[in-house]
Write a protein that holds these residues in place. Structure first.
Motif, PDB file in Angstrom:
ATOM      1  N   ARG A  47     -21.359 -11.656  22.880  1.00 46.23           N
ATOM      2  CA  ARG A  47     -21.496 -12.549  21.729  1.00 46.23           C
ATOM      3  C   ARG A  47     -22.298 -13.771  22.139  1.00 46.23           C
ATOM      4  O   ARG A  47     -22.066 -14.367  23.193  1.00 46.23           O
ATOM      5  CB  ARG A  47     -20.118 -12.972  21.213  1.00 46.23           C
ATOM      6  N   GLY A  48     -23.286 -14.150  21.317  1.00 50.56           N
ATOM      7  CA  GLY A  48     -24.170 -15.259  21.645  1.00 50.56           C
ATOM      8  C   GLY A  48     -23.475 -16.612  21.599  1.00 50.56           C
ATOM      9  O   GLY A  48     -22.473 -16.794  20.888  1.00 50.56           O
ATOM     10  N   ALA A  84     -23.942  -7.253  18.973  1.00 51.38           N
ATOM     11  CA  ALA A  84     -24.967  -6.238  18.711  1.00 51.38           C
ATOM     12  C   ALA A  84     -26.373  -6.784  18.893  1.00 51.38           C
ATOM     13  O   ALA A  84     -27.324  -6.024  19.118  1.00 51.38           O
ATOM     14  CB  ALA A  84     -24.801  -5.689  17.295  1.00 51.38           C
ATOM     15  N   ASP A  85     -26.529  -8.108  18.808  1.00 48.10           N
ATOM     16  CA  ASP A  85     -27.849  -8.724  19.009  1.00 48.10           C
ATOM     17  C   ASP A  85     -28.138  -8.984  20.485  1.00 48.10           C
ATOM     18  O   ASP A  85     -29.246  -9.430  20.824  1.00 48.10           O
ATOM     19  CB  ASP A  85     -27.930 -10.048  18.245  1.00 48.10           C
ATOM     20  N   HIS A  86     -27.169  -8.749  21.350  1.00 51.54           N
ATOM     21  CA  HIS A  86     -27.332  -9.073  22.773  1.00 51.54           C
ATOM     22  C   HIS A  86     -26.788  -7.936  23.630  1.00 51.54           C
ATOM     23  O   HIS A  86     -25.926  -8.126  24.488  1.00 51.54           O
ATOM     24  CB  HIS A  86     -26.602 -10.385  23.105  1.00 51.54           C
ATOM     25  N   LEU A  87     -27.307  -6.728  23.399  1.00 48.97           N
ATOM     26  CA  LEU A  87     -26.841  -5.562  24.143  1.00 48.97           C
ATOM     27  C   LEU A  87     -27.355  -5.605  25.581  1.00 48.97           C
ATOM     28  O   LEU A  87     -28.521  -5.909  25.828  1.00 48.97           O
ATOM     29  CB  LEU A  87     -27.324  -4.283  23.475  1.00 48.97           C
ATOM     30  N   SER A 129     -23.866 -15.584  17.349  1.00 51.25           N
ATOM     31  CA  SER A 129     -24.510 -14.339  16.923  1.00 51.25           C
ATOM     32  C   SER A 129     -23.744 -13.148  17.489  1.00 51.25           C
ATOM     33  O   SER A 129     -23.145 -13.229  18.565  1.00 51.25           O
ATOM     34  CB  SER A 129     -25.970 -14.306  17.380  1.00 51.25           C
ATOM     35  N   PRO A 130     -23.744 -12.018  16.780  1.00 51.95           N
ATOM     36  CA  PRO A 130     -22.915 -10.886  17.182  1.00 51.95           C
ATOM     37  C   PRO A 130     -23.384 -10.232  18.472  1.00 51.95           C
ATOM     38  O   PRO A 130     -24.559 -10.325  18.858  1.00 51.95           O
ATOM     39  CB  PRO A 130     -23.050  -9.921  15.999  1.00 51.95           C
ATOM     40  N   GLY A 162     -22.269  -5.396  24.475  1.00 51.34           N
ATOM     41  CA  GLY A 162     -23.072  -6.596  24.290  1.00 51.34           C
ATOM     42  C   GLY A 162     -22.231  -7.838  24.513  1.00 51.34           C
ATOM     43  O   GLY A 162     -21.015  -7.765  24.701  1.00 51.34           O
ATOM     44  N   ASP A 169     -24.484 -19.084  20.164  1.00 51.31           N
ATOM     45  CA  ASP A 169     -24.631 -19.603  18.800  1.00 51.31           C
ATOM     46  C   ASP A 169     -23.763 -18.847  17.794  1.00 51.31           C
ATOM     47  O   ASP A 169     -23.889 -19.053  16.582  1.00 51.31           O
ATOM     48  CB  ASP A 169     -26.096 -19.540  18.369  1.00 51.31           C
ATOM     49  N   VAL A 182     -19.846  -2.166  21.021  1.00 53.06           N
ATOM     50  CA  VAL A 182     -20.629  -2.216  19.781  1.00 53.06           C
ATOM     51  C   VAL A 182     -20.689  -0.864  19.087  1.00 53.06           C
ATOM     52  O   VAL A 182     -20.426  -0.748  17.898  1.00 53.06           O
ATOM     53  CB  VAL A 182     -22.053  -2.746  20.059  1.00 53.06           C
TER      54      VAL A 182
END
Length: 478
Positions: free
Chosen positions: A22-23, A30-33, A27-28, A20, A25, A73
């Protein structure tokens, strides 16, 4: 009683870690795989706007991280592949669940872990990932040791599939990991490389045919890791001789990346030779008896592979030839390797392999399933486009040393089954066979998806060792 005082570390093979970004913002990842195939929908991840192919590495990356925000991740739970780059592989849930059943566990709350799942960015150099591994496993080991008592002298035990074994070897031999490592268990690791990597890098990825009009070649050739899967052993046919990659010109590839890949292997080998305990901690579990590309010949800028060295065929696991699977300067009949008739994609799920891992971890005898005396070979394509038949070539032969149990003949037929990753049977065919002869099973009208092909005997008492492979059915309409 199981001995869980040590910390077990699981490393997957190439493409076996979800990735993934990292966003912006914070965010991890894992939120952007962008690489996490689920349910076999691999083509969706390759064709969507933010796909793995948008993360090609820059030229000259070497052993560095490109600073593109990509992070590993987790371990891939089900079948994963990038068509034409590497064999479709089953996920790691079966292996991880087996370790959990033995009492190993990940960290929860204040409870330290004695099971560490170690995903890594498989695009990058194995040297980089070996160095990074220290930052993952050594803090976990210190937390485990801090419990004191029987845990104070705990060490690391690596269980590695495929390329994960190369990452662990670099950590152990070149990053000081041998000081805290007890065992290195490798499942189908190409200790000396795999000939398929040359073919895929030189010829490029199948493209320009219907739905596979995507050019995956640039992405593949940008990966230091894929270059480091090329063979160290002499496998390039030149007349009656065989040459190493650095003893000739490899078409289409950058000379510096080829030389660096060879240096990766030779540096590891020199370090292992120099450390007396290196061989003693290594446990090699290798796949055998499957049709496997072993040598290659260049002509007109193309690579043509062969399954033999002249008149000799060493076989292998369908992806890694036996010559590439055996390390530590050992002969092919070495006693440090356990041989299992199975395909590369399924070694980490094979029940006999799991028994071997359990015994190596617990140092206690495990009740073996009865070993059979009939070996099956299966040639299954990595990729079939929807509308084309899936053709599976199978053969069987008796163990040479099976003795009176063999009764002198293979069974009259084999059963070839195609099923989904969830186990739903899509098709089944029984084919007649003879000892050593190939027979083809053909399946038409299969739906797109990532499917499993299993070849076994029709009679449970016939003593057939089943083999398993994965195949990607690419949709005709993306």
């Amino acid at each position: 009683m199981n001995n869980n005082n040590d910390v077990v570390v699981v490393l997957p093979g190439i493409m076996g870690s979800t990735l993934g970004v990292r966003g912006a913002d914070g965010s991890p990842a894992a939120d952007h795989l962008f690489w996490a195939p689920s349910g076999g929908a691999i083509w969706k991840l390759i064709r969507r706007r933010d796909s793995i192919l948008d993360h090609e590495l820059p030229e000259g990356i070497g052993d560095e991280h490109p600073g593109d925000g990509v992070e590993p991740v987790g371990l891939m739970p089900d079948v994963h592949a990038i068509p034409g780059i590497w064999t479709p592989l089953k996920g790691y849930d079966v292996l991880v669940n087996q370790l959990r059943s033995l009492g190993y566990h990940e960290a929860t709350g204040d409870r330290p872990a004695n099971l560490v799942l170690a995903p890594y960015d498989w695009r990058l150099s194995n040297r980089y990932n070996g160095q990074r591994l220290a930052t993952v496993v050594e803090p976990a080991l210190e937390r485990w040791r801090a419990q004191g008592g029987p845990y104070a002298d705990a060490r690391l035990v690596f269980v590695c599939h495929s390329m994960g074994g190369l990452v662990a070897r670099w950590y152990v031999e070149k990053c000081g990991g041998h000081e805290v490592t007890r065992k290195l268990i490798t499942l189908g690791t190409p200790w000396r490389g795999a000939t398929n990597a040359i073919e895929q890098l030189v010829n490029g990825v199948r493209k320009g045919i219907g739905p596979l009009s995507i050019n995956l070649t640039g992405f593949a050739r940008s990966l230091p890791s894929l270059h480091q899967l090329m063979p160290e052993f002499a496998c390039i046919a030149d007349g009656s001789e065989y040459l190493k990659t650095t003893e000739t010109t490899v078409p289409e590839l950058r000379t510096d990346m080829v030389a660096d890949a060879m240096a990766f292997h030779t540096t590891l080998q020199e370090a292992e030779r120099a450390r007396a305990d290196s061989r003693g901690m290594a446990h090699l579990i290798v796949g055998i008896r499957q049709p496997t590309n072993t040598t290659v010949r260049f002509s007109g800028g193309r690579a043509t592979v062969s399954e033999s060295f002249g008149a000799e065929n060493d076989f292998g696991d369908g992806t890694v030839p036996l010559a590439g699977a055996i390390g530590h300067d050992e002969r092919l009949d070495t006693n440090i390797a356990v041989r299992v008739p199975e395909n590369h994609s399924a070694l980490q799920c094979n029940r006999f392999v799991l028994d071997q891992v359990q015994e190596l971890l617990t140092a206690a005898p495990v009740r073996r399933r009865d070993l059979s005396s009939v070996n099956v070979r299966a040639r299954v394509p990595d990729l079939v486009v929807e509308g084309e038949p899936l053709e599976v070539d199978v053969s069987a032969e008796m163990d040479a040393d099976a003795g009176p149990l063999a009764a002198g003949a293979v069974p009259a037929s084999l059963e070839v089954t195609v099923h989904t990753e969830k186990g739903r049977v899509l098709a089944r065919e029984v084919v007649a066979i003879s000892n050593g002869g190939d027979t083809r099973a053909s399946f038409a009208g299969l739906p797109p998806g990532t499917h499993t092909v299993t070849v076994t005997g029709t009679d449970p008492g016939a003593g057939v060792r089943p083999v398993t492979s994965s195949v990607l059915l690419w949709p005709a309409t993306p």
